[in-house]
Design an enzyme around this catalytic site. Structure first.
Site, short mmCIF file in Angstrom:
data_model
loop_
_atom_site.label_atom_id
_atom_site.label_comp_id
_atom_site.label_asym_id
_atom_site.label_seq_id
_atom_site.Cartn_x
_atom_site.Cartn_y
_atom_site.Cartn_z
N HIS A 132 -2.12 0.84 7.20
CA HIS A 132 -2.58 1.04 5.67
C HIS A 132 -2.09 2.33 5.17
O HIS A 132 -2.26 3.40 5.90
CB HIS A 132 -4.13 0.79 5.62
N ASN B 63 -8.25 4.15 -2.24
CA ASN B 63 -7.71 2.77 -1.68
C ASN B 63 -7.25 2.00 -2.70
O ASN B 63 -7.38 2.46 -3.91
CB ASN B 63 -8.92 1.87 -0.95
N CYS C 169 0.68 -1.15 0.03
CA CYS C 169 -0.11 -0.14 0.07
C CYS C 169 0.90 1.25 -0.01
O CYS C 169 0.56 2.12 -0.73
CB CYS C 169 -1.19 0.09 1.31
#
EC number: 3.4.22.50
Length: 324
Positions: free
Chosen positions: A270, A290, A137
């Site tokens: 994240h 995302n 991520c």
């Protein structure tokens, strides 16, 4: 009764009625078919059903309590929260620390800018990607910001190579995690980043195959920002472009749509990209990109309420870079 309150009550009641825990077995069979799930044994299937049932109960509770957002059964619903975080996020401490990024203190009160702003409307944000089962991520969020920097400067959208960062950033640890500002530093160390077409994503750690002749973006300088006010992110967003931020993703897994108001803040795990902000039904929100695919959330995006440190969005120093 206030129209907004009435709307939220009706909306919340509708959401709460969407799922029935007693129908978990039939939901599970539909889930297996929709997401093409297969398990190695009946005992594993039973174990996954129990996890699914637990997640369904949480989805129902969230739909009843967080009336500005909606949660659903999705591709992660047979995974425990720990499994999802360990397989589909990836923010973690690097192997070593470097300090190339300049620290900037933003101590002035926020400016009175527009109530709404969204870099997507200006066509400065690339399409939603899917990191898969690779804890990268940090690479996606960092390069997402550089993609937008390039679009702002050159009026052209280009996808950059997360795989190059995974393979060639020897400070962060590829699919096993990394940080945002160290990713910028890695791009500076390498001299630049290639396009995704030249160095495609594989969702695995691999040998470094960097080709400096194919660099399309070079980083001149990177910054980390100390902000006293969460709302100051609005000014930063408008001035420098989309910003990678760190969050606790524990409460967004089952998200479908709306503004998340109740989000855990127990530890950052994240990285996502802040692309805009706005107001809906009196609730100010952030818009975040995302990396779980366009079939998750609001076409790959989600929204959280501003100024309550939702999901720990203010816990880590936001960062950005300046490109050549």
């Amino acid at each position: 009764m206030n129209k907004i309150v009435l709307y939220l009550l009706v909306y919340g009641a509708t959401l709460g009625a969407a799922y029935d825990l007693l129908k978990a077995p039939s939901y599970f069979e539909e889930f297996l078919h929709k997401f093409n799930k297969n398990y190695s044994s009946e005992s594993e299937k039973l174990r996954r059903f129990k996890i699914f049932q637990h997640n369904l109960e949480e989805i129902i509770n969230k739909n009843q309590n967080d009336t500005s957002a909606q949660y659903e059964i999705n591709k992660f619903s047979d995974l425990s929260k720990d499994e999802t975080i360990s397989k589909y996020t990836g923010l973690s401490l690097p192997l070593q620390k470097q300090n190339f990024c300049e620290v900037v203190v933003l101590d002035r009160p926020p400016d009175k800018g527009p109530l709404e702003f969204d870099w997507r409307r200006l066509n400065k944000v690339t399409s939603v990607k899917n990191q898969g089962m690779c804890g990268a991520c940090w690479a996606f969020a960092t390069l997402g910001s550089l993609e937008s920097q390039f679009a702002i400067k050159h009026d052209q959208l280009i996808n950059l190579s997360e795989q190059q960062l995974i393979d060639c950033d020897f400070v962060d640890v590829g699919c096993d995690g990394g940080l945002l500002h160290t990713a910028y530093e890695a791009v500076m160390n390498m001299g630049g980043i290639q396009a995704e077409n030249d160095y495609p994503y594989e969702a695995n750690n691999g040998p470094c195959r960097v080709n400096a002749a194919k660099f399309v973006v070079r980083v001149k300088k990177c910054y980390r920002y100390v902000t006293l006010f969460e709302e100051k992110l609005k000014d930063l967003l408008r001035i420098v472009g989309p910003i990678p931020v760190a969050i606790d993703a524990s409460d967004i897994v089952g998200y479908k749509r709306g503004i998340i108001r109740y989000c855990e803040n127990h530890g950052l795990n994240h990285a996502v990209l802040l692309v805009g902000y706005g107001v809906e039904n009196g609730i100010p929100f952030w818009i975040l990109k995302n990396t779980w695919g366009a079939d998750w959330g609001e076409q790959g995006y989600f929204r959280v309420q501003q100024n309550i440190n939702a999901c720990g969005i203010k816990n880590e120093l936001p960062s950005s870079a300046e490109i050549y």
